[in-house]
Design an enzyme around this catalytic site. Structure first.
Site, PDB file in Angstrom:
ATOM      1  N   ARG A 234       0.718  -1.285  -0.002  1.00 16.36           N
ATOM      2  CA  ARG A 234       0.258  -0.258   0.070  1.00 16.36           C
ATOM      3  C   ARG A 234       0.881   1.251   0.378  1.00 16.36           C
ATOM      4  NH1 ARG A 234      -4.232  -1.536   4.883  1.00 16.36           N
ATOM      5  NH2 ARG A 234      -4.665   1.300   4.640  1.00 16.36           N
ATOM      6  N   HIS A 235       1.091   2.425   0.092  1.00 20.87           N
ATOM      7  CA  HIS A 235       0.517   3.670  -0.790  1.00 20.87           C
ATOM      8  C   HIS A 235       1.528   3.994   0.925  1.00 20.87           C
ATOM      9  CE1 HIS A 235      -2.613   4.846   1.299  1.00 20.87           C
ATOM     10  NE2 HIS A 235      -3.147   4.343   0.513  1.00 20.87           N
ATOM     11  N   ASN A 241      -5.592   8.022   5.832  1.00 17.70           N
ATOM     12  CA  ASN A 241      -5.662   6.928   7.011  1.00 17.70           C
ATOM     13  C   ASN A 241      -5.692   7.515   8.434  1.00 17.70           C
ATOM     14  OD1 ASN A 241      -3.089   6.051   4.507  1.00 17.70           O
ATOM     15  ND2 ASN A 241      -4.905   5.000   5.210  1.00 17.70           N
ATOM     16  N   ARG A 286      -1.138   9.616  -3.732  1.00 15.77           N
ATOM     17  CA  ARG A 286      -0.877   8.794  -2.416  1.00 15.77           C
ATOM     18  C   ARG A 286       0.240   8.050  -2.607  1.00 15.77           C
ATOM     19  NH1 ARG A 286      -6.033   8.817  -1.917  1.00 15.77           N
ATOM     20  NH2 ARG A 286      -6.924   6.814  -1.938  1.00 15.77           N
ATOM     21  N   GLU A 306      -7.519   2.957  -5.789  1.00 16.35           N
ATOM     22  CA  GLU A 306      -8.713   2.139  -5.111  1.00 16.35           C
ATOM     23  C   GLU A 306      -9.971   2.013  -5.023  1.00 16.35           C
ATOM     24  OE1 GLU A 306      -8.841   0.149  -2.460  1.00 16.35           O
ATOM     25  OE2 GLU A 306      -8.733   0.476  -0.626  1.00 16.35           O
ATOM     26  N   HIS A 372      -3.973   0.089  -3.165  1.00 14.82           N
ATOM     27  CA  HIS A 372      -4.277   0.708  -2.327  1.00 14.82           C
ATOM     28  C   HIS A 372      -5.675  -0.885  -1.477  1.00 14.82           C
ATOM     29  CE1 HIS A 372      -4.475   4.647  -3.850  1.00 14.82           C
ATOM     30  NE2 HIS A 372      -4.593   3.893  -4.676  1.00 14.82           N
TER      31      HIS A 372
END
Length: 429
Positions: A234-235, A241, A286, A306, A372
Site C-alpha cells: 500500500r502507499h 489514513n 498517494r 482504490e 490500495h
C-alpha cells in the site's frame, strides 16, 4: 447530515450472466508444463468467478497404486500398466463430468492425452453430456527447457521422494521416451484447440469460440516460469489514513513520506543490480508520491485505483454506520458482492483488474505494485489462489511489503514490515 441512499449487490458482467460449462483437456508429453498451465488457468478462472477444478490423472495414480512406479510401468509394451493408466484416466474423467453435472462450470482434465484416439474418446464422452471441449497442448522440443522442468519440478514431485536426483532424472527421461514413442500432436482442423509452442514462442488457436476459451488466449500467450519477485505494498500513510476516512485523493502524511524512503531502500537492497524494477502505481497522488524515491516516472494504471466508495467517499466507517445504517448492514452481510451506492464492489474491482493481471503475468523483471487495500487484496487473492470471496478479509497492512515469488505450483510468500510503524485504521485505501 443523513445520507439515505441504499446500496445494491453487484451484478455479474454481461459475459458471465449465462453459465457456459466447458471442458478444457490438457495435451502434452511429461515435463512440458501441462499441470502448471492447468493450475494457472484454474486459478485465473476461479478468481474471475467461474467455479473451476483440475482433475489430475497423476494424482489419481499416486493415490490408487502409489507414487513409486518405474519408468517401464509407462512403456507402450506394458499392457497391464497401460490398462491401469487407462482405467485411472477414465475414473478422473468420470469424476470431472459428475462434478460438472453438480454445478461446476469449468473442468480441466489434466492428462497427457497423447494420442488422437484418446482425444476423440474424451471428446465423444463430453459431447454425450452436451459439453464443449477445448484441448490445450503444451508442445516443446527445447532440451534446455525440458531439462530445467525435469530438475526444477518433476524431481520434487512425490514420484521421486528420497531418490538420488541423477537417478531420478534418468528414470523420468526414460518415462518421457515411452510417451514420445506414441505421441501425436494436435492437428485435427475440426477440433477446438490452443497449442502453446516452446513456452509461448508461438500460440496457435483453432476453432476457438465462446466467451471463456477466447478469454484464456491472452493469459496463455503470456504465461512463463521465469522466477521474479512481485512486491505488493500500500502507499505510505495518507492524511485520510490518519483520520480513518475512506477513499479520496489525499497526499501522504509525514510518516507516509518517511515510508517512501524506506521502501526505496528495500527495493535497492533486494533487486539485483542488472535487473530493472517495474514500478506500477494507481493514478492517485498517494501512490505516486510513495514511488518518487524509486522513480520519477512510474507506470500509472487506473485499474489500480482504490475501490470506488461512491457516496461514502471521504466518510469514516463510524459515519457510515451512524448516518447510513442500511448501507452498513448490507455491506457487513456481504463485503465481497456489496456495491457502494454509486460506487463499486470487490467483484467489480476484480473485473477491472483482469487486463492488468495479464500484464503482470507477462513481466519477467521484478515488479513493485504500489496501490490500495481492496485492490491489493484482489491481486493477492489471484496470486495466492485464494477464493475471491475471501478478498475483504485478507490482511494488507500499511507500511508492509508482501513479496510473492511465482513457482511452478503457486507462489512463495514473505512479508517485510518497514518503518515507521503507524496505526492502521483500515480506511483511506
Amino acid at each position: 447530515m443523513e445520507r439515505a441512499v441504499s446500496g445494491v449487490r453487484s451484478k455479474r458482467v454481461p459475459g458471465e450472466r449465462d453459465k457456459a460449462t466447458t471442458v478444457l483437456s490438457m495435451v502434452g508429453l511429461p515435463a512440458r508444463g501441462k499441470t502448471y498451465i492447468g493450475r494457472r488457468v484454474a486459478r485465473y478462472l476461479s478468481w474471475l468467478g467461474h467455479p473451476t477444478r483440475v482433475f489430475n490423472v497423476g494424482s489419481y495414480r499416486r493415490r490408487q497404486i502409489g507414487a513409486s512406479q518405474p519408468a517401464d510401468f509407462f512403456a507402450p509394451t506394458n499392457k497391464e500398466g497401460r490398462q491401469v493408466l487407462h482405467d485411472l484416466a477414465m475414473t478422473a474423467l468420470d469424476d470431472m463430468l459428475a462434478w460438472l453435472r453438480e454445478g461446476g462450470e469449468v473442468g480441466i482434465f489434466d492428462a497427457t492425452n497423447s494420442t488422437k484416439e484418446r482425444r476423440r474418446f474424451v471428446e465423444e464422452r463430453c459431447r454425450k453430456e452436451g459439453l464443449p471441449v477445448v484441448f490445450i497442448e503444451s508442445f516443446c522440443n527445447d532440451p534446455a527447457v525440458i531439462e530445467a522442468n525435469v530438475r526444477d519440478t518433476k524431481l520434487k514431485s512425490p514420484d521421486y521422494v528420497d531418490m538420488d536426483p541423477d537417478a531420478a532424472a534418468q528414470d523420468f527421461l526414460r518415462r518421457i521416451a515411452h510417451y514420445e514413442s506414441m505421441y501425436e500432436t494436435l492437428d485435427d482442423p475440426n477440433q477446438s484447440y490452443i497449442k502453446i509452442i516452446d513456452v509461448g514462442r508461438q500460440v496457435i488457436l483453432n476453432r476457438i469460440h465462446g466467451y471463456l476459451p477466447a478469454r484464456l488466449a491472452p493469459l496463455l500467450i503470456d504465461l512463463h516460469v521465469s522466477p521474479r519477485p512481485i512486491w505488493l505494498t500500500r502507499h505510505g500513510q495518507s492524511a485520510y489514513n490518519q483520520h480513518g476516512r475512506i477513499g479520496g485523493d489525499p497526499e501522504l502524511s509525514p510518516a507516509g513520506e518517511e515510508y517512501a524512503k524506506h521502501l526505496a531502500e528495500f527495493v535497492r537492497k533486494n533487486a539485483k543490480r542488472d535487473q530493472e524494477v517495474a514500478v506500477w502505481t494507481s493514478t492517485l497522488r498517494r501512490t505516486i508520491q510513495t514511488a518518487t524515491k524509486i522513480t520519477r516516472s512510474p507506470r500509472t494504471w487506473r485499474a489500480l485505483d482504490e475501490i470506488d466508495a461512491g457516496v461514502c467517499d471521504g466518510m469514516t466507517y463510524d459515519q457510515v454506520r451512524i448516518e447510513m445504517p442500511d448501507v452498513w448492514a448490507a455491506r457487513s452481510a456481504d463485503k465481497f458482492r456489496y456495491r457502494y451506492p454509486r460506487g463499486e464492489s470487490y467483484e467489480d474491482v476484480i473485473q477491472r483488474l483482469d487486463p492488468l493481471i495479464i500484464q503482470l503475468e507477462r513481466q519477467r523483471s521484478p515488479t513493485l505494485v504500489i496501490a490500495h487495500q481492496a485492490v491489493l487484496r484482489s491481486i493477492y487473492a489471484y496470486l495466492m489462489d485464494r477464493p475471491p470471496g475471501e478478498c475483504p478479509s485478507i490482511s494488507v497492512p500499511l507500511h508492509t511489503v508482501i513479496q510473492l515469488t511465482p513457482t511452478a505450483y503457486g507462489c512463495e510468500e514473505k512479508r517485510f514490515a518497514l518503518p515507521p510503524h503507524v496505526e492502521d485504521q483500515g480506511a483511506g485505501g
